[in-house]
Write a protein that holds these residues in place. Structure first.
Motif, PDB file in Angstrom:
ATOM      1  N   GLY A 157      42.935  27.431  40.804  1.00  0.00           N
ATOM      2  CA  GLY A 157      43.786  27.856  41.983  1.00  0.00           C
ATOM      3  C   GLY A 157      44.007  29.452  42.158  1.00  0.00           C
ATOM      4  O   GLY A 157      42.878  29.972  41.903  1.00  0.00           O
ATOM      5  N   THR A 158      44.858  30.027  42.651  1.00  0.00           N
ATOM      6  CA  THR A 158      45.103  31.619  42.737  1.00  0.00           C
ATOM      7  C   THR A 158      45.654  32.135  41.649  1.00  0.00           C
ATOM      8  O   THR A 158      46.456  31.763  41.143  1.00  0.00           O
ATOM      9  N   ASP A 205      43.989  39.273  44.306  1.00  0.00           N
ATOM     10  CA  ASP A 205      43.781  37.676  43.956  1.00  0.00           C
ATOM     11  C   ASP A 205      42.287  37.491  43.808  1.00  0.00           C
ATOM     12  O   ASP A 205      41.350  38.069  43.891  1.00  0.00           O
ATOM     13  N   THR A 226      35.975  42.443  48.785  1.00  0.00           N
ATOM     14  CA  THR A 226      36.001  41.003  48.905  1.00  0.00           C
ATOM     15  C   THR A 226      34.666  40.756  48.185  1.00  0.00           C
ATOM     16  O   THR A 226      33.296  41.091  48.467  1.00  0.00           O
ATOM     17  N   ILE A 270      40.445  33.537  43.368  1.00  0.00           N
ATOM     18  CA  ILE A 270      40.727  32.023  43.451  1.00  0.00           C
ATOM     19  C   ILE A 270      39.435  31.439  42.903  1.00  0.00           C
ATOM     20  O   ILE A 270      38.364  31.565  42.877  1.00  0.00           O
ATOM     21  N   ASP A 271      39.856  30.162  42.144  1.00  0.00           N
ATOM     22  CA  ASP A 271      38.873  29.370  41.657  1.00  0.00           C
ATOM     23  C   ASP A 271      39.256  27.835  41.931  1.00  0.00           C
ATOM     24  O   ASP A 271      40.226  27.426  42.156  1.00  0.00           O
ATOM     25  N   TRP A 298      45.363  33.240  35.632  1.00  0.00           N
ATOM     26  CA  TRP A 298      45.655  32.500  36.197  1.00  0.00           C
ATOM     27  C   TRP A 298      47.182  31.897  35.717  1.00  0.00           C
ATOM     28  O   TRP A 298      47.255  31.872  34.765  1.00  0.00           O
ATOM     29  N   PHE A 357      37.309  36.694  44.922  1.00  0.00           N
ATOM     30  CA  PHE A 357      38.096  37.694  44.745  1.00  0.00           C
ATOM     31  C   PHE A 357      38.240  38.738  46.004  1.00  0.00           C
ATOM     32  O   PHE A 357      37.532  38.828  46.803  1.00  0.00           O
ATOM     33  N   THR A 408      45.563  36.272  39.491  1.00  0.00           N
ATOM     34  CA  THR A 408      45.807  37.818  39.616  1.00  0.00           C
ATOM     35  C   THR A 408      44.186  38.280  38.933  1.00  0.00           C
ATOM     36  O   THR A 408      43.826  38.105  38.228  1.00  0.00           O
TER      37      THR A 408
END
Length: 173
Positions: free
Chosen positions: A81-82, A74, A149, A76-77, A106, A167, A84
């Motif tokens: 949002g979430t 994942d 991460t 995330i921004d 996204w 990520f 791949t």
């Protein structure tokens, strides 16, 4: 005349040395205020400072993580949002060359695709890349052979669109 100059120099040197003796005192850790939370390291003669000692320790210089291949998970921004994430690493020891890549997609059709290059340590990765003209980025990640991460910071034009990007990736795509 020479004798007078010599005498004056000896007297001045004596006064300077007497003034320096006894004016300095030893500092002890107990002298620091209990609220003093700042610190620094500047190794003394014959000793390395804290940071260089940590970098030369066997643990810090350990075997790099085995990250070669495709990793996915994942991204995330703040704005998108979430989405791949997939990163492909072509590992060469402690480095991965420009033939490695980063792909963030996204659901709102925003994306970042670009070549990356960087380094691998025993605890994570550091990388730089560019997603087209005017969109450089750099990232860091920590973890192990099963999960990494991290964060990616965009600069240039992309900094307006991708903020607080994080990520989480695992081996396999």
């Amino acid at each position: 005349m020479k004798l007078a100059k010599t005498f004056v120099m000896v007297v001045c040197a004596t006064l300077l040395s007497v003034g320096g003796i006894g004016s300095a005192r030893q500092a002890y850790a107990q002298d620091a205020a209990s609220t003093d939370v700042q610190g620094w390291s500047a190794g003394g003669t014959g000793s390395a400072d804290l940071d260089s000692a940590a970098q030369s320790s066997p643990d810090a210089q350990g075997t790099p993580l085995a990250v070669g291949g495709c990793w996915s998970g994942d991204v995330i921004d703040d704005l998108d949002g979430t989405g791949t994430a997939s990163l492909t690493f072509v590992q060469n020891g402690k480095k991965f060359p420009h033939s490695s890549s980063l792909n963030f997609d996204w659901p709102d059709t925003s994306y970042v695709h670009g070549a990356i290059h960087g380094t691998i340590s025993s605890t994570g990765i550091k990388f730089n890349g560019k997603a087209g003209k005017g969109c450089p980025f750099h990232g860091v990640g920590t973890g192990d052979a099963s999960l990494i991460t991290g964060t990616v910071t965009f600069t240039g034009k992309c900094a307006n669109f991708f903020t607080n990007v994080s990520f989480s990736i695992s081996p396999g795509c």
